[in-house]
Design a protein around this motif. Structure first.
Motif, PDB file in Angstrom:
ATOM      1  N   GLU A  77       2.317  20.580  -6.347  1.00 11.92           N
ATOM      2  CA  GLU A  77       2.516  21.972  -6.362  1.00 11.92           C
ATOM      3  C   GLU A  77       2.440  23.064  -6.911  1.00 11.92           C
ATOM      4  O   GLU A  77       1.121  23.690  -6.937  1.00 11.92           O
ATOM      5  CB  GLU A  77       3.893  22.536  -5.761  1.00 11.92           C
ATOM      6  CG  GLU A  77       4.062  21.604  -4.350  1.00 11.92           C
ATOM      7  CD  GLU A  77       5.805  21.666  -4.054  1.00 11.92           C
ATOM      8  OE1 GLU A  77       5.730  22.069  -3.021  1.00 11.92           O
ATOM      9  OE2 GLU A  77       6.383  21.739  -4.625  1.00 11.92           O
ATOM     10  N   GLU A  78       2.487  22.130  -8.585  1.00 13.20           N
ATOM     11  CA  GLU A  78       1.974  22.995 -10.016  1.00 13.20           C
ATOM     12  C   GLU A  78       0.434  22.750 -10.332  1.00 13.20           C
ATOM     13  O   GLU A  78      -0.468  24.205 -10.399  1.00 13.20           O
ATOM     14  CB  GLU A  78       2.923  22.593 -10.548  1.00 13.20           C
ATOM     15  CG  GLU A  78       3.638  23.180 -11.043  1.00 13.20           C
ATOM     16  CD  GLU A  78       5.135  22.299 -12.167  1.00 13.20           C
ATOM     17  OE1 GLU A  78       5.631  21.854 -12.242  1.00 13.20           O
ATOM     18  OE2 GLU A  78       4.383  21.661 -12.798  1.00 13.20           O
ATOM     19  N   ALA A  79       0.326  22.088  -9.868  1.00 13.16           N
ATOM     20  CA  ALA A  79      -1.556  21.542  -9.923  1.00 13.16           C
ATOM     21  C   ALA A  79      -2.783  22.447  -8.791  1.00 13.16           C
ATOM     22  O   ALA A  79      -3.408  23.797  -9.531  1.00 13.16           O
ATOM     23  CB  ALA A  79      -2.045  20.184 -10.030  1.00 13.16           C
ATOM     24  N   LEU A  80      -2.187  22.345  -7.633  1.00 15.97           N
ATOM     25  CA  LEU A  80      -2.250  23.824  -6.872  1.00 15.97           C
ATOM     26  C   LEU A  80      -2.079  25.436  -7.499  1.00 15.97           C
ATOM     27  O   LEU A  80      -3.110  25.579  -7.218  1.00 15.97           O
ATOM     28  CB  LEU A  80      -2.316  23.255  -5.591  1.00 15.97           C
ATOM     29  CG  LEU A  80      -2.350  21.834  -5.043  1.00 15.97           C
ATOM     30  CD1 LEU A  80      -1.411  21.776  -3.665  1.00 15.97           C
ATOM     31  CD2 LEU A  80      -3.911  22.144  -4.072  1.00 15.97           C
ATOM     32  N   ALA A  81      -1.182  25.489  -7.612  1.00 18.23           N
ATOM     33  CA  ALA A  81      -0.637  26.859  -7.766  1.00 18.23           C
ATOM     34  C   ALA A  81      -1.517  27.046  -8.933  1.00 18.23           C
ATOM     35  O   ALA A  81      -1.903  28.156  -9.345  1.00 18.23           O
ATOM     36  CB  ALA A  81       0.989  26.692  -8.604  1.00 18.23           C
ATOM     37  N   ALA A  82      -2.271  26.150 -10.076  1.00 20.56           N
ATOM     38  CA  ALA A  82      -3.000  26.527 -11.228  1.00 20.56           C
ATOM     39  C   ALA A  82      -4.620  26.663 -11.095  1.00 20.56           C
ATOM     40  O   ALA A  82      -5.163  26.254 -11.770  1.00 20.56           O
ATOM     41  CB  ALA A  82      -2.394  24.673 -12.723  1.00 20.56           C
ATOM     42  N   GLY A  83      -4.661  25.974 -10.173  1.00 21.10           N
ATOM     43  CA  GLY A  83      -6.077  26.073  -9.551  1.00 21.10           C
ATOM     44  C   GLY A  83      -6.185  24.611  -8.969  1.00 21.10           C
ATOM     45  O   GLY A  83      -7.928  25.053  -9.138  1.00 21.10           O
ATOM     46  N   GLN A  84      -6.153  23.576  -9.395  1.00 24.15           N
ATOM     47  CA  GLN A  84      -7.035  22.527  -9.470  1.00 24.15           C
ATOM     48  C   GLN A  84      -6.789  21.901  -8.377  1.00 24.15           C
ATOM     49  O   GLN A  84      -6.328  22.015  -7.631  1.00 24.15           O
ATOM     50  CB  GLN A  84      -6.267  22.042 -10.507  1.00 24.15           C
ATOM     51  CG  GLN A  84      -5.751  21.599 -11.597  1.00 24.15           C
ATOM     52  CD  GLN A  84      -5.272  20.434 -12.560  1.00 24.15           C
ATOM     53  OE1 GLN A  84      -4.409  20.440 -12.569  1.00 24.15           O
ATOM     54  NE2 GLN A  84      -6.425  18.926 -12.515  1.00 24.15           N
ATOM     55  N   PRO A  85      -7.843  21.226  -7.271  1.00 25.40           N
ATOM     56  CA  PRO A  85      -8.378  20.271  -6.875  1.00 25.40           C
ATOM     57  C   PRO A  85      -6.516  19.339  -6.876  1.00 25.40           C
ATOM     58  O   PRO A  85      -7.123  18.619  -7.763  1.00 25.40           O
ATOM     59  CB  PRO A  85      -9.413  20.286  -6.280  1.00 25.40           C
ATOM     60  CG  PRO A  85     -10.055  20.669  -7.186  1.00 25.40           C
ATOM     61  CD  PRO A  85      -9.460  21.138  -8.570  1.00 25.40           C
ATOM     62  N   ALA A  86      -5.874  18.966  -5.218  1.00 20.72           N
ATOM     63  CA  ALA A  86      -5.826  17.872  -6.272  1.00 20.72           C
ATOM     64  C   ALA A  86      -5.802  16.627  -4.549  1.00 20.72           C
ATOM     65  O   ALA A  86      -5.997  16.554  -3.812  1.00 20.72           O
ATOM     66  CB  ALA A  86      -4.185  17.979  -5.730  1.00 20.72           C
ATOM     67  N   VAL A  87      -5.513  15.303  -4.970  1.00 20.50           N
ATOM     68  CA  VAL A  87      -5.926  14.246  -4.505  1.00 20.50           C
ATOM     69  C   VAL A  87      -4.586  13.829  -4.315  1.00 20.50           C
ATOM     70  O   VAL A  87      -4.179  12.649  -5.203  1.00 20.50           O
ATOM     71  CB  VAL A  87      -7.103  13.324  -5.118  1.00 20.50           C
ATOM     72  CG1 VAL A  87      -7.055  12.405  -4.550  1.00 20.50           C
ATOM     73  CG2 VAL A  87      -8.254  14.486  -5.115  1.00 20.50           C
ATOM     74  N   LEU A  88      -3.991  12.998  -2.812  1.00 23.40           N
ATOM     75  CA  LEU A  88      -3.542  12.160  -3.281  1.00 23.40           C
ATOM     76  C   LEU A  88      -4.293  10.649  -2.407  1.00 23.40           C
ATOM     77  O   LEU A  88      -5.087  10.369  -1.564  1.00 23.40           O
ATOM     78  CB  LEU A  88      -1.905  12.457  -2.497  1.00 23.40           C
ATOM     79  CG  LEU A  88      -1.322  13.475  -2.180  1.00 23.40           C
ATOM     80  CD1 LEU A  88      -0.441  13.416  -1.084  1.00 23.40           C
ATOM     81  CD2 LEU A  88      -1.010  13.734  -3.688  1.00 23.40           C
ATOM     82  N   GLU A  89      -4.247   9.055  -3.343  1.00 26.24           N
ATOM     83  CA  GLU A  89      -4.241   7.942  -2.844  1.00 26.24           C
ATOM     84  C   GLU A  89      -2.923   7.143  -2.375  1.00 26.24           C
ATOM     85  O   GLU A  89      -1.962   6.543  -2.743  1.00 26.24           O
ATOM     86  CB  GLU A  89      -4.867   7.235  -3.731  1.00 26.24           C
ATOM     87  CG  GLU A  89      -5.758   6.280  -3.151  1.00 26.24           C
ATOM     88  CD  GLU A  89      -5.032   4.912  -3.496  1.00 26.24           C
ATOM     89  OE1 GLU A  89      -5.383   4.480  -4.650  1.00 26.24           O
ATOM     90  OE2 GLU A  89      -4.494   4.052  -2.744  1.00 26.24           O
ATOM     91  N   ILE A  90      -2.602   7.699  -0.710  1.00 25.74           N
ATOM     92  CA  ILE A  90      -1.453   6.716  -0.594  1.00 25.74           C
ATOM     93  C   ILE A  90      -1.914   6.131   0.823  1.00 25.74           C
ATOM     94  O   ILE A  90      -2.874   6.352   1.675  1.00 25.74           O
ATOM     95  CB  ILE A  90      -0.646   8.178  -0.021  1.00 25.74           C
ATOM     96  CG1 ILE A  90      -0.968   9.018   0.436  1.00 25.74           C
ATOM     97  CG2 ILE A  90      -0.050   8.369  -1.644  1.00 25.74           C
ATOM     98  CD1 ILE A  90      -0.015   9.928   1.256  1.00 25.74           C
ATOM     99  N   GLU A  91      -0.978   5.173   1.973  1.00 29.41           N
ATOM    100  CA  GLU A  91      -1.405   5.116   2.636  1.00 29.41           C
ATOM    101  C   GLU A  91      -0.642   6.049   3.900  1.00 29.41           C
ATOM    102  O   GLU A  91      -0.736   7.660   4.050  1.00 29.41           O
ATOM    103  CB  GLU A  91      -0.594   3.543   3.429  1.00 29.41           C
ATOM    104  CG  GLU A  91       1.028   3.259   2.904  1.00 29.41           C
ATOM    105  CD  GLU A  91       1.715   4.454   4.261  1.00 29.41           C
ATOM    106  OE1 GLU A  91       2.293   5.271   3.704  1.00 29.41           O
ATOM    107  OE2 GLU A  91       1.551   3.684   5.105  1.00 29.41           O
TER     108      GLU A  91
END
Ligand code: 5GP
Length: 200
Positions: free
Chosen positions: A102-116
């Protein structure tokens, strides 16, 4: 725009808005090779560090590859609402700590999760605007070759992985986009375009 009848937000992301991308795909599809290329080419992307109860493998660093935690600590995190999603996979628990994403997105960074897959489905519920991308093998035969070709695991472990892979591939239609990993560089540039939401 919010739908007047349902009150639902549309899933599409406005141009230029940082977005959350979930990358899933069966074991053996080459997720780590493609994602390490993505990471190298676009250091501005935030990569979530999952928590897991599995033991570290040789070379894995706590806080870097995973946060390696006890089952008690993992359960505490779930109870405290600190997990965006979590799932049991091959006998271990895995989950995404919510706050850093949430912090990354709020700071304007695209975020990636590598999950199943089970985790991807929970993210879809929790954050409908997230983009779900499935990495696919060029063919089922190639995946079988990659999984059996490692030659390091007993036959029943390989069989279990193939059964899980079959289930994961069957969920393809739940994803917003698919990227075929026939060539790491081509797959990397397709995935980058999806994560960054613009042409490279
Ligand atoms: P491994 O133990 O090989 O690192 O990961 C096993 C599986 O767990 C992979 O499919 C990986 O994508 C998935 N995984 C890793 N972190 C998470 C997480 O935080 N949540 C969920 N749901 N799956 C995860």
């Amino acid at each position: 725009m919010i739908d007047a009848k349902t009150g639902a937000e549309p899933r599409t992301v406005r141009q230029g808005e940082p977005r959350l991308t979930v990358v899933s795909g069966p074991s053996g599809v080459g997720k780590s090779s493609v994602l390490s290329e993505v990471r190298r080419l676009a250091p501005e992307i935030y990569f979530s560090v999952s928590a897991t109860t599995r033991a570290p493998r040789a070379g894995e660093v706590d806080g870097d590859h995973y946060h390696f935690v006890s089952t008690a600590e993992f359960e505490r995190m779930i109870a405290a609402g600190e997990m965006l999603e979590h799932a049991r996979y091959a006998g271990n628990l895995y989950g995404t700590p919510r706050k850093p994403v949430e912090e990354a997105l709020a700071a304007g960074q695209p975020a990636v999760l590598e999950i199943e897959l089970q985790g991807a489905r929970q993210v879809r519920q929790a954050m409908p605007e997230a983009q779900l991308v499935m990495l696919l093998p060029p063919s089922w035969e190639v995946l079988v070759d990659r999984l059996t070709g490692r030659g390091t695991e007993p036959a029943e472990v390989v069989e279990r992985r193939l059964a899980t892979a079959r289930k994961e591939l069957a969920a393809e239609s739940e994803f917003d986009a698919t990227v075929v990993n026939a060539d790491v560089q081509v797959a990397t540039s397709e995935l980058l375009r999806l994560i960054l939401g613009r042409e490279q």
